[in-house]
Design an enzyme around this catalytic site. Structure first.
Site, PDB file in Angstrom:
ATOM      1  N   HIS A  52      -0.989   0.924  -0.740  1.00 21.72           N
ATOM      2  CA  HIS A  52      -2.231   0.486  -1.102  1.00 21.72           C
ATOM      3  C   HIS A  52      -2.814  -0.943  -0.635  1.00 21.72           C
ATOM      4  O   HIS A  52      -3.874  -1.268  -0.769  1.00 21.72           O
ATOM      5  CB  HIS A  52      -2.174   0.562  -2.706  1.00 21.72           C
ATOM      6  CG  HIS A  52      -1.709  -0.720  -3.132  1.00 21.72           C
ATOM      7  ND1 HIS A  52      -0.576  -1.242  -3.008  1.00 21.72           N
ATOM      8  CD2 HIS A  52      -2.359  -1.505  -4.308  1.00 21.72           C
ATOM      9  CE1 HIS A  52      -0.330  -2.456  -3.740  1.00 21.72           C
ATOM     10  NE2 HIS A  52      -1.369  -2.672  -4.541  1.00 21.72           N
TER      11      HIS A  52
ATOM     12  N   GLY B 131      -6.324  -2.681   1.676  1.00 21.20           N
ATOM     13  CA  GLY B 131      -6.643  -4.206   1.541  1.00 21.20           C
ATOM     14  C   GLY B 131      -5.511  -5.033   2.086  1.00 21.20           C
ATOM     15  O   GLY B 131      -4.336  -4.942   1.716  1.00 21.20           O
TER      16      GLY B 131
END
Length: 485
Positions: free
Chosen positions: A408, A383
């Site tokens: 991540h 993200g």
């Protein structure tokens, strides 16, 4: 920031602090980054990753991923694999928001179809998926039933009508870490979590409507295998975890470990935030079982949120969610510790892998990923900020050196307090809407904290993971609607 003088460049994307860098280091510390990213790393990364390298039982290296920044105990982006017989387990290597993870969901809709209904969709999602500090979900549970959720994870959701059978297949570990034991969880943790199933929470958690534009597809074959098959296809991505429940589990066991670490087990760490216990000890095993409860609660949380998303899209478009093609691509966890088998010096070994703000990224052919992804490798979801975009990637066969782990997110470059000084939430919302991104938020301050300037460039991070053979880029996904905690 000036990197430590002892930092050595091993390759284009590997930087190493040798064991001589700090007294007590058992293995070197490695940061995975391009030169641009390493030059922007905050000093806390080097301090924390070298402290991790001192933990008993650590194998090969202490790692930090390209999105790394200062965290609690481990840096965010931290990775450490421990020998389960001689090593420790540390809540600081997992995080307070246990199983803060990502889920990506398909639709057969295109941007052209969604654009006229975008405000209606985002407004309905904001209403149906509670966001913000202390938000409560619509699933009403007794404390005992919540404990069953914590032990069963996504399978509880399937039994109660909140999941499709194939959702579990598309979730890491089928949405349940086996061995969860709710008797190892405090009453305070249950009190904090039992009414939070189906909620986003606050901080960097979000629910986003995104578009896969043709010019942002890096690998058409893998994108097709992951379900992205038409130009300007609309997908939904969301990021959340175990809410107050996981935070309390971590808090409880940090306090316990601080009381026994040195007195009972003779373990000293460079940082109290790395409080730990031998993995095979009673305290270590109790925490492992409690941590799994928080992992499973987070899987259930994201599953119930998906149920609500499907309801909203069905209501707005007047079609069944299956007719809208609302299948999962994948759900992948961050902030966990797992027993996994990896090659170490040419031999298969069981290791306890701590991933703190880092993502599992199994490569093609590996056990533990859905059969449909055996040729492509596991989907990886990284993200970015709500202003820029996010990435869908795939596990790389060359990821063994980092125990098949990747970044991540994009990683913060400044504190939340600093971010709020630079922009007001109301202005940011107006600016984003002018750029075609409609946002609803539970907090203007929370929105300002998550402005794009507070994060690293997601393109730089995704590129670094590919250059390092951690994960390979499949598609860049552009936001058009966002629900923010």
């Amino acid at each position: 920031m000036t990197a430590p003088a002892a930092l050595k460049r091993i390759s284009a994307t590997i930087w190493e602090l040798p064991v001589s860098y700090k007294q007590g280091m058992l293995v070197p510390a490695r940061i995975i980054a391009t030169e641009k990213l390493i030059n922007a790393m905050d000093a806390g990364v080097f301090e924390q990753v070298s402290n991790v390298a001192c933990l008993p039982g650590i194998q090969k290296y202490a790692f930090c991923m390209p999105d790394g920044h200062w965290g609690y105990g481990f840096p965010i982006g931290g990775l450490a694999a421990m020998d389960p017989d001689t090593g420790v387990i540390s809540p600081g290597g997992i995080g307070f928001d246990i199983n803060c993870g990502m889920r990506l969901v398909l639709t057969t809709l295109t941007y052209e179809e969604v654009k006229p209904r975008l405000r209606e969709l985002v407004d309905a999602l904001f209403y149906r998926v509670p966001a913000g500090v202390g938000s409560h979900g619509f699933v009403r549970l007794s404390h005992d039933e919540f404990c069953r959720v914590a032990e069963q994870g996504s399978s509880w959701c399937l039994k109660h009508g909140y999941a499709w059978p194939e959702d579990l297949e598309m979730t890491e570990e089928h949405g349940c870490f086996t061995g969860a034991d709710a008797t190892k969880v405090s009453q305070r943790a249950v009190d904090r979590g039992y009414n939070q199933i189906g909620t986003l929470g606050s901080g960097n958690h979000y629910l986003e409507i995104q578009v896969a534009r043709p010019e942002n597809i890096f690998d058409e074959d893998t994108a097709r295998a992951f379900g992205i098959t038409v130009p300007n296809q609309v997908v939904i991505m969301f990021h959340c975890g175990s809410r107050g429940f996981g935070h309390q589990v971590a808090t409880d066991y940090l306090q316990l470990f601080l009381s026994v670490m040195e007195k009972k087990y003779g373990i000293r760490t460079n940082d109290r935030e790395l409080a730990c216990a031998p993995f095979r000890s009673r305290e270590g095993q109790d925490y492992f079982a409690a941590m799994k409860c928080a992992v499973n609660m987070a899987f259930a949380n994201r599953q119930v949120i998906l149920h609500r998303i499907r309801e909203v899209f069905s209501d707005v478009f007047g079609r069944d969610p299956r007719d809208l093609g609302m299948d999962m691509v994948y759900d992948v966890a961050h902030n966990t510790a797992k027993l996994e088998t990896h090659l170490v010096d040419g031999k298969k070994r069981e290791l306890l892998v701590h991933r703190k703000g880092a993502t599992r990224a199994f490569g093609p052919g590996m056990e533990g990923i859905p059969a449909r992804y055996r040729e492509t490798g596991q989907p990886v979801i990284i993200g970015g900020s709500m202003e820029t975009g996010s990435y869908l990637l795939a596990g790389d066969p060359g990821g063994g050196d980092t125990f098949f782990t990747t970044a991540h997110g994009s990683g913060r470059t400044m504190s939340r307090h600093q971010a709020k000084k630079l922009v007001k939430g109301q202005k940011l919302q107006r600016d984003m809407e002018e750029r075609g991104i409609y946002v609803r938020t539970a907090s203007w301050g929370g929105l300002a904290e998550e402005a794009g300037h507070a994060y690293k460039n997601i393109d730089d991070v995704a590129e670094a993971t590919e250059l390092s053979h951690l994960s390979r880029r499949v598609a860049r996904l552009v936001p058009i609607g966002n629900v923010k905690g």
